[in-house]
Design a protein around this motif. Structure first.
Motif, PDB file in Angstrom:
ATOM      1  N   SER A 480       0.846  -1.196   0.000  1.00  0.00           N
ATOM      2  CA  SER A 480       0.000   0.000   0.000  1.00  0.00           C
ATOM      3  C   SER A 480       0.878   1.241   0.000  1.00  0.00           C
ATOM      4  O   SER A 480       1.919   1.272   0.666  1.00  0.00           O
ATOM      5  N   ASP A 481       0.442   2.260  -0.747  1.00  0.00           N
ATOM      6  CA  ASP A 481       1.122   3.553  -0.767  1.00  0.00           C
ATOM      7  C   ASP A 481       2.599   3.382  -1.120  1.00  0.00           C
ATOM      8  O   ASP A 481       3.493   3.643  -0.317  1.00  0.00           O
ATOM      9  N   ILE A 482       2.852   2.944  -2.368  1.00  0.00           N
ATOM     10  CA  ILE A 482       4.234   2.662  -2.763  1.00  0.00           C
ATOM     11  C   ILE A 482       5.042   3.941  -2.930  1.00  0.00           C
ATOM     12  O   ILE A 482       4.515   4.979  -3.299  1.00  0.00           O
ATOM     13  N   GLN A 483       6.320   3.833  -2.628  1.00  0.00           N
ATOM     14  CA  GLN A 483       7.251   4.931  -2.858  1.00  0.00           C
ATOM     15  C   GLN A 483       8.000   4.678  -4.160  1.00  0.00           C
ATOM     16  O   GLN A 483       7.825   3.642  -4.813  1.00  0.00           O
ATOM     17  N   GLY A 484       8.835   5.642  -4.551  1.00  0.00           N
ATOM     18  CA  GLY A 484       9.464   5.588  -5.862  1.00  0.00           C
ATOM     19  C   GLY A 484      10.265   4.334  -6.127  1.00  0.00           C
ATOM     20  O   GLY A 484      10.161   3.723  -7.197  1.00  0.00           O
ATOM     21  N   MET A 485      11.082   3.892  -5.177  1.00  0.00           N
ATOM     22  CA  MET A 485      11.918   2.709  -5.375  1.00  0.00           C
ATOM     23  C   MET A 485      11.067   1.461  -5.563  1.00  0.00           C
ATOM     24  O   MET A 485      11.368   0.610  -6.407  1.00  0.00           O
ATOM     25  N   GLU A 486       9.972   1.353  -4.810  1.00  0.00           N
ATOM     26  CA  GLU A 486       9.100   0.177  -4.914  1.00  0.00           C
ATOM     27  C   GLU A 486       8.374   0.151  -6.253  1.00  0.00           C
ATOM     28  O   GLU A 486       8.118  -0.914  -6.802  1.00  0.00           O
ATOM     29  N   ASP A 487       8.059   1.328  -6.767  1.00  0.00           N
ATOM     30  CA  ASP A 487       7.435   1.421  -8.089  1.00  0.00           C
ATOM     31  C   ASP A 487       8.423   0.996  -9.168  1.00  0.00           C
ATOM     32  O   ASP A 487       8.117   0.167 -10.038  1.00  0.00           O
ATOM     33  N   PHE A 488       9.633   1.534  -9.111  1.00  0.00           N
ATOM     34  CA  PHE A 488      10.638   1.287 -10.141  1.00  0.00           C
ATOM     35  C   PHE A 488      11.083  -0.182 -10.165  1.00  0.00           C
ATOM     36  O   PHE A 488      11.277  -0.767 -11.241  1.00  0.00           O
ATOM     37  N   LEU A 489      11.212  -0.784  -8.991  1.00  0.00           N
ATOM     38  CA  LEU A 489      11.738  -2.152  -8.912  1.00  0.00           C
ATOM     39  C   LEU A 489      10.641  -3.208  -8.768  1.00  0.00           C
ATOM     40  O   LEU A 489      10.931  -4.405  -8.729  1.00  0.00           O
ATOM     41  N   GLY A 490       9.381  -2.771  -8.703  1.00  0.00           N
ATOM     42  CA  GLY A 490       8.288  -3.703  -8.480  1.00  0.00           C
ATOM     43  C   GLY A 490       7.683  -4.248  -9.756  1.00  0.00           C
ATOM     44  O   GLY A 490       8.119  -3.947 -10.868  1.00  0.00           O
ATOM     45  N   ASP A 491       6.622  -5.046  -9.593  1.00  0.00           N
ATOM     46  CA  ASP A 491       5.989  -5.745 -10.703  1.00  0.00           C
ATOM     47  C   ASP A 491       4.628  -5.172 -11.082  1.00  0.00           C
ATOM     48  O   ASP A 491       4.026  -5.605 -12.066  1.00  0.00           O
ATOM     49  N   MET A 492       4.121  -4.219 -10.289  1.00  0.00           N
ATOM     50  CA  MET A 492       2.794  -3.673 -10.582  1.00  0.00           C
ATOM     51  C   MET A 492       2.688  -2.265 -10.021  1.00  0.00           C
ATOM     52  O   MET A 492       3.190  -1.971  -8.940  1.00  0.00           O
ATOM     53  N   ASP A 493       2.038  -1.419 -10.767  1.00  0.00           N
ATOM     54  CA  ASP A 493       1.686  -0.078 -10.308  1.00  0.00           C
ATOM     55  C   ASP A 493       0.179   0.034 -10.484  1.00  0.00           C
ATOM     56  O   ASP A 493      -0.326   0.037 -11.600  1.00  0.00           O
ATOM     57  N   PHE A 494      -0.538   0.095  -9.369  1.00  0.00           N
ATOM     58  CA  PHE A 494      -1.998  -0.007  -9.380  1.00  0.00           C
ATOM     59  C   PHE A 494      -2.556   1.187  -8.614  1.00  0.00           C
ATOM     60  O   PHE A 494      -2.524   1.218  -7.393  1.00  0.00           O
ATOM     61  N   LYS A 495      -3.059   2.193  -9.349  1.00  0.00           N
ATOM     62  CA  LYS A 495      -3.586   3.401  -8.716  1.00  0.00           C
ATOM     63  C   LYS A 495      -5.111   3.305  -8.665  1.00  0.00           C
ATOM     64  O   LYS A 495      -5.751   3.017  -9.675  1.00  0.00           O
ATOM     65  N   VAL A 496      -5.675   3.575  -7.497  1.00  0.00           N
ATOM     66  CA  VAL A 496      -7.128   3.508  -7.308  1.00  0.00           C
ATOM     67  C   VAL A 496      -7.591   4.771  -6.592  1.00  0.00           C
ATOM     68  O   VAL A 496      -7.038   5.140  -5.555  1.00  0.00           O
ATOM     69  N   ALA A 497      -8.611   5.431  -7.145  1.00  0.00           N
ATOM     70  CA  ALA A 497      -9.202   6.615  -6.519  1.00  0.00           C
ATOM     71  C   ALA A 497     -10.703   6.397  -6.390  1.00  0.00           C
ATOM     72  O   ALA A 497     -11.315   5.703  -7.202  1.00  0.00           O
ATOM     73  N   ILE A 515      -0.541 -12.678 -12.870  1.00  0.00           N
ATOM     74  CA  ILE A 515      -1.386 -11.999 -11.893  1.00  0.00           C
ATOM     75  C   ILE A 515      -2.815 -12.489 -12.104  1.00  0.00           C
ATOM     76  O   ILE A 515      -3.426 -12.241 -13.137  1.00  0.00           O
ATOM     77  N   ASP A 516      -3.348 -13.217 -11.126  1.00  0.00           N
ATOM     78  CA  ASP A 516      -4.679 -13.802 -11.299  1.00  0.00           C
ATOM     79  C   ASP A 516      -5.739 -12.994 -10.554  1.00  0.00           C
ATOM     80  O   ASP A 516      -5.460 -11.960  -9.948  1.00  0.00           O
ATOM     81  N   ARG A 517      -6.966 -13.515 -10.593  1.00  0.00           N
ATOM     82  CA  ARG A 517      -8.097 -12.805  -9.996  1.00  0.00           C
ATOM     83  C   ARG A 517      -7.911 -12.566  -8.502  1.00  0.00           C
ATOM     84  O   ARG A 517      -8.226 -11.494  -7.987  1.00  0.00           O
ATOM     85  N   SER A 518      -7.384 -13.564  -7.794  1.00  0.00           N
ATOM     86  CA  SER A 518      -7.234 -13.432  -6.343  1.00  0.00           C
ATOM     87  C   SER A 518      -6.284 -12.295  -5.989  1.00  0.00           C
ATOM     88  O   SER A 518      -6.508 -11.552  -5.021  1.00  0.00           O
ATOM     89  N   VAL A 519      -5.213 -12.124  -6.778  1.00  0.00           N
ATOM     90  CA  VAL A 519      -4.275 -11.040  -6.520  1.00  0.00           C
ATOM     91  C   VAL A 519      -4.963  -9.691  -6.752  1.00  0.00           C
ATOM     92  O   VAL A 519      -4.810  -8.754  -5.952  1.00  0.00           O
ATOM     93  N   LEU A 520      -5.745  -9.577  -7.831  1.00  0.00           N
ATOM     94  CA  LEU A 520      -6.465  -8.331  -8.105  1.00  0.00           C
ATOM     95  C   LEU A 520      -7.470  -8.025  -7.000  1.00  0.00           C
ATOM     96  O   LEU A 520      -7.607  -6.875  -6.566  1.00  0.00           O
ATOM     97  N   GLU A 521      -8.192  -9.047  -6.540  1.00  0.00           N
ATOM     98  CA  GLU A 521      -9.170  -8.844  -5.472  1.00  0.00           C
ATOM     99  C   GLU A 521      -8.491  -8.372  -4.195  1.00  0.00           C
ATOM    100  O   GLU A 521      -8.979  -7.456  -3.517  1.00  0.00           O
ATOM    101  N   ASN A 522      -7.359  -8.994  -3.849  1.00  0.00           N
ATOM    102  CA  ASN A 522      -6.636  -8.589  -2.643  1.00  0.00           C
ATOM    103  C   ASN A 522      -6.095  -7.171  -2.772  1.00  0.00           C
ATOM    104  O   ASN A 522      -6.123  -6.385  -1.812  1.00  0.00           O
ATOM    105  N   ALA A 523      -5.602  -6.841  -3.977  1.00  0.00           N
ATOM    106  CA  ALA A 523      -5.070  -5.496  -4.201  1.00  0.00           C
ATOM    107  C   ALA A 523      -6.175  -4.448  -4.076  1.00  0.00           C
ATOM    108  O   ALA A 523      -5.971  -3.391  -3.460  1.00  0.00           O
ATOM    109  N   LEU A 524      -7.360  -4.723  -4.640  1.00  0.00           N
ATOM    110  CA  LEU A 524      -8.474  -3.779  -4.544  1.00  0.00           C
ATOM    111  C   LEU A 524      -8.990  -3.663  -3.114  1.00  0.00           C
ATOM    112  O   LEU A 524      -9.352  -2.568  -2.660  1.00  0.00           O
TER     113      LEU A 524
END
Length: 696
Positions: A480-497, A515-524
Motif C-alpha cells: 500500500s502507498d508505494i514509494q518511488g523505489m518500490e514502483d521502479f523495482l516492483g511488478d505492478m503499479d496499481f492506482k485507485v481513486a 497476476i490472477d483474480r485473487s491477486v487483483l481482489e486482494n489489491a483492490l
C-alpha cells in the motif's frame, strides 16, 4: 499480395488487411471496425543504439481531422502537436506492449498508428491497440505477445463490451483492458462510484474477450509472421557480478534500509562509488573493459535485495508494514488570492493544488476526433525537476504529466456539480513540490481539498492510493502507498481513486505474467482500506465545501430567455452584447437553449447587465408604465424608446391635458419621460400616453 482476416468482436466485424498498404514497414496492417479504420505500422533498427542502457521504444497515435470530415482549426489548417486524447491513447498502446520485449533488447522500435476514418460507435483507440499488436506480431521484432484490447461499459446495470456511443453516454463506467492470453497487462478506468466487486467482474469479463482477440492475432501471425530478428542482449559477466555481490552486498543492504529517501539515495550512491573505486584500483587500466559490468551488477544487486527484503521478509526500505500508509498532513487556503488551494503531503510526496473558477466562456475547446467539442473541467499536473532534487531543463508537459493529470481529472469528475447547479468552468492545477511515489494520487487528494476550499459544491470527497506488488518465486507481497523505489523495482503499479461509495478511477500497469483474480481482489481490497484511511486524514482538515466562494472568484448570474430573443441580445454583428459588456465589464455566455450566464467581478455589475438583458427581452404589456427616452419628433407626436430596440408613439393629443401646438413646446430629443402603454395594435405598433400619468 493482399490478404484479409475477419473476426466477430462484441457483435461487430473486425477486419484486418495485410499486404495492401505500407509494404515497406517491417510490420503493417489496416484494421477496420465498423467504419473506423486505423493503419498500424512497426519499424525497428537492425542493431542496438550505441551507448544506451534502456529500450528505445516510441509509440505514436496520430489523429487526422479528415477522419471525421473536419478541417483543423487555427491559421495553419493542418494537424499540429498531438491532442491530449492522442497522447493518452499513445500511452494506452505503449503500456501493455513495453514489458513484452526481451529484457536487454536495445534496438530502436517505432510503433505508429494512424487514424484514417472514425465511426463514433467503434472507438479508434481500441482498434489502434489491436492493430499495433498485429503489426508487432507479424514483424521481425522480437515480441512476447500478442496482446488484445477491449473496452467495457456499465449500462443500466449490465456490463457491455465495446459500448457504442449512446451506450457510453449512459454508462456508469468506461474501462479499457489489455493483456495477453495468460495475463492482464494494463487497466484504465473512469467510473461513477462503482464497487470493487463490479470492477473485478468487468476486468475479468474484458480479459475473456481479450483472449479471443489474442487467438485471432495468433492465427494471423502464424500465416503472416516474419522470422524474428537476431539481436544482441547485454548480459553482466557472471564472474564480475559474483565479485561485486561479495564486496558490496552487506554495505548496500545497510544503505537500502535507510528510511529517508534522500539519505538512502546518498548512502546507496556512496556504496556504488566505493565499489567502482575498489574495482578501478583492482583492475587499473583494464577497468574500462569491465566498468559497464560493474555498474550493471550494482543495479542488479539493488533490485535483488529490495525485492527479496519485501517479498521474503515483509520489510520495506522505509521500514513500513506492507499495508502501512506514510504519515499524512494537509492544509487549505495556503494561497491568499487564489479561489481555492490545498497542500497535501504523504511521506516525502507533496502536492499543491490550486482551483480556479471561470466563466463558461473559459471552457477548453477540443479540436480532436471526438464528438465532444468542449471541456468544462480541466486538471493539469506539473512535475518540476526540483521535486526529486534534480537539475534539468524545464520543458512543457510530457506524456507522463498529461497522463497523471487525466487520471486525476477522471477521479474527480463524477463528484463535480453539473453546469446547471454550478455554472462555472473549473481548472485545477497540481504542482508536485516533492515526489517519492504516488504523486498522481496525492494530486487527487489535494484537488479534493482545493475544491472544498474554493466552495465548489462537490457531491463527495475523493481520495487515492497507489498500490504495488513484488512477486519472487511463490512469495507475493502487495504494497500500500508505494514509494518511488518500490514502483521502479516492483511488478505492478496499481492506482485507485474513489469515494466512500465506490471507485471513480483506476490505472494499472503490470510488468509480469501470472497476476490472477485473487491477486487483483486482494489489491483492490487493500486499496479500499488505504483509501478510507487517507480520506479520514483529509477529513481532519476539511469535510465540506465552504458556504461562500472566495471574494476573488467571479460571480455568475444565470437567467433564461426566449430562444427567439437571443438575436436581440446579441444584436447585428454582435453590437448589442458588445455594448453591454463594455458598459458593465462582465462576460456573457449564451447557450442555444436560451440560458444566459453573466460572469462579473462583483454582483453590482452582474445585476446591471442582467437588468439590461431583461429589458431587451421584455415583452411590452398594455397598462404597464415605462420610463423612456425621446428618440424622434414628428408633427403628430414623438417616439419614445421604452425598452432597448422598442419604440412607441405618444400622439400629440396624449402628451398633455392642454392643447399643444408644437411637440417641441413640451418635449425634445433626449428627454426622459414616463409613459403608460395604452395599446398594441394589430400591426404591432405601440401607442403610449404621457397625459394618462399627469394630474388634470
Amino acid at each position: 499480395m493482399y490478404r484479409s482476416y475477419e473476426m466477430d468482436l462484441a457483435g461487430r466485424k473486425l477486419t484486418v488487411e495485410i499486404g495492401k498498404v505500407a509494404e515497406q514497414a517491417d510490420g503493417s496492417c489496416l484494421v477496420r471496425y465498423g467504419d473506423t479504420v486505423v493503419l498500424a505500422t512497426v519499424c525497428a533498427s537492425a542493431s542496438p543504439r550505441e551507448g544506451i542502457d534502456f529500450f528505445p521504444l516510441s509509440v505514436d497515435y496520430e489523429e487526422k481531422s479528415y477522419a471525421v470530415g473536419k478541417i483543423p482549426g487555427g491559421f495553419i489548417k493542418r494537424e499540429g502537436r498531438p491532442s491530449e486524447r492522442a497522447v493518452l491513447t499513445s500511452r494506452l498502446i505503449d503500456r501493455p506492449i513495453r514489458p513484452l520485449f526481451p529484457k536487454g533488447y536495445r534496438n530502436e522500435v517505432q510503433v505508429i498508428t494512424k487514424v484514417l476514418s472514425v465511426d463514433q460507435d467503434c472507438n479508434p483507440d481500441i482498434v489502434a491497440m489491436i492493430g499495433s499488436s498485429i503489426a508487432l506480431s507479424i514483424s521481425s521484432v522480437p515480441f512476447a505477445g500478442p496482446t488484445g484490447a477491449v473496452s467495457v461499459g456499465l449500462v443500466d446495470g449490465q456490463l457491455v463490451v465495446n459500448p457504442r456511443l449512446d451506450e457510453r453516454d449512459r454508462s456508469a463506467m468506461y474501462l479499457v483492458v489489455s493483456g495477453t492470453r495468460d495475463a492482464i497487462m494494463m487497466v484504465e478506468a473512469g467510473a461513477d462510484e462503482v464497487s470493487e466487486e463490479i470492477m473485478i467482474e468487468a476486468i475479468m469479463e474484458a480479459h475473456e474477450e481479450v483472449k479471443n482477440v489474442v487467438g485471432f492475432v495468433e492465427d494471423i501471425a502464424a500465416k503472416e509472421g516474419k522470422p524474428k530478428q537476431e539481436y544482441v542482449v547485454f548480459e553482466t559477466d557472471p564472474e564480475i557480478k559474483e565479485m561485486v555481490n561479495e564486496y558490496a552486498t552487506e554495505k548496500m543492504v545497510s544503505a537500502i534500509r535507510t528510511a529517508d529517501k534522500l539519505e538512502r539515495v546518498e548512502n546507496m550512491d556512496k556504496v556504488k562509488a566505493e565499489t567502482i573505486a575498489h574495482f578501478e584500483e583492482k583492475y587499473a587500466e583494464g577497468f574500462g573493459e569491465i566498468e559497464k559490468d560493474v555498474k550493471a551488477a550494482l543495479d542488479s544487486l539493488v533490485k535483488t535485495q529490495v525485492r527479496t527484503m519485501i517479498a521474503k521478509e515483509g520489510i520495506r526500505p522505509d521500514n513500513r508494514g506492507l499495508e502501512e500508509i506514510r504519515p499524512i498532513w494537509s492544509e487549505v487556503s495556503v494561497l491568499p488570492r487564489t479561489h481555492g488551494s490545498a497542500l497535501f503531503t504523504r511521506g516525502q510526496t507533496q502536492a499543491l493544488t490550486i482551483a480556479t473558477l471561470g466563466a463558461l466562456g473559459d471552457v477548453q475547446i477540443l479540436d480532436g476526433l471526438d464528438e465532444k467539442e468542449e471541456k468544462r473541467y480541466m486538471h493539469h499536473y506539473n512535475f518540476p525537476p526540483f521535486s526529486t532534487g534534480e537539475a534539468r531543463f524545464l520543458r512543457g508537459p510530457g506524456r507522463r504529466e498529461i497522463g497523471h493529470g487525466a487520471l486525476a481529472e477522471r477521479a474527480l469528475e463524477p463528484v463535480l456539480p453539473s453546469k446547471d447547479e454550478f455554472p462555472y468552468a473549473i481548472r485545477l492545477v497540481s504542482e508536485i513540490l516533492s515526489s517519492n511515489g504516488s504523486s498522481s494520487m496525492a494530486s487527487v487528494c489535494g484537488s479534493t481539498l482545493s475544491l472544498l476550499d474554493a466552495g465548489v459544491p462537490v457531491k463527495d470527497m475523493v481520495s487515492g492510493i497507489a498500490m504495488g506488488l513484488i512477486k519472487e518465486d511463490d512469495s507475493i507481497a502487495i504494497l500500500s502507498d508505494i514509494q518511488g523505489m518500490e514502483d521502479f523495482l516492483g511488478d505492478m503499479d496499481f492506482k485507485v481513486a474513489g469515494t466512500k461509495k465506490g471507485i471513480t478511477a483506476i490505472q494499472m500497469d503490470i510488468k509480469i505474467h501470472g497476476i490472477d483474480r485473487s491477486v487483483l481482489e486482494n489489491a483492490l481490497r487493500q486499496a479500499k482500506d488505504g483509501r478510507f484511511f487517507i480520506l479520514g486524514k483529509m477529513q481532519e482538515t476539511m469535510t465540506a465545501p465552504r458556504p461562500e466562494l472566495s471574494p476573488y472568484a467571479p460571480r455568475i448570474i444565470q437567467m433564461l430567455i426566449d430562444t427567439d430573443k437571443i438575436r436581440d441580445v446579441i444584436g447585428p454583428g454582435g453590437k448589442v452584447i458588445t455594448k453591454i459588456i463594455e458598459d458593465t465589464g462582465v462576460k456573457i455566455d449564451i447557450e442555444n437553449d436560451g440560458r444566459v450566464f453573466i460572469t462579473a467581478e462583483n454582483l453590482e455589475a452582474g445585476d446591471k447587465a442582467k437588468a439590461i438583458i431583461e429589458n431587451i427581452v421584455k415583452v411590452p404589456e398594455v397598462g404597464e408604465i415605462y420610463t423612456g427616452k425621446v428618440t424622434r419628433l414628428m408633427k403628430f407626436g414623438v417616439f419614445v424608446e421604452i425598452l432597448p430596440g422598442k419604440e412607441g408613439l405618444i400622439h400629440i393629443s396624449n402628451i398633455a391635458h392642454e392643447r399643444i401646438e408644437k411637440v417641441e413646446d413640451v418635449l425634445n430629443i433626449g428627454d426622459v419621460v414616463q409613459v403608460k402603454l395604452m395599446e398594441i395594435d394589430e400591426q404591432g405598433r405601440i401607442n403610449l400616453s404621457r397625459k394618462a400619468l399627469l394630474e388634470k
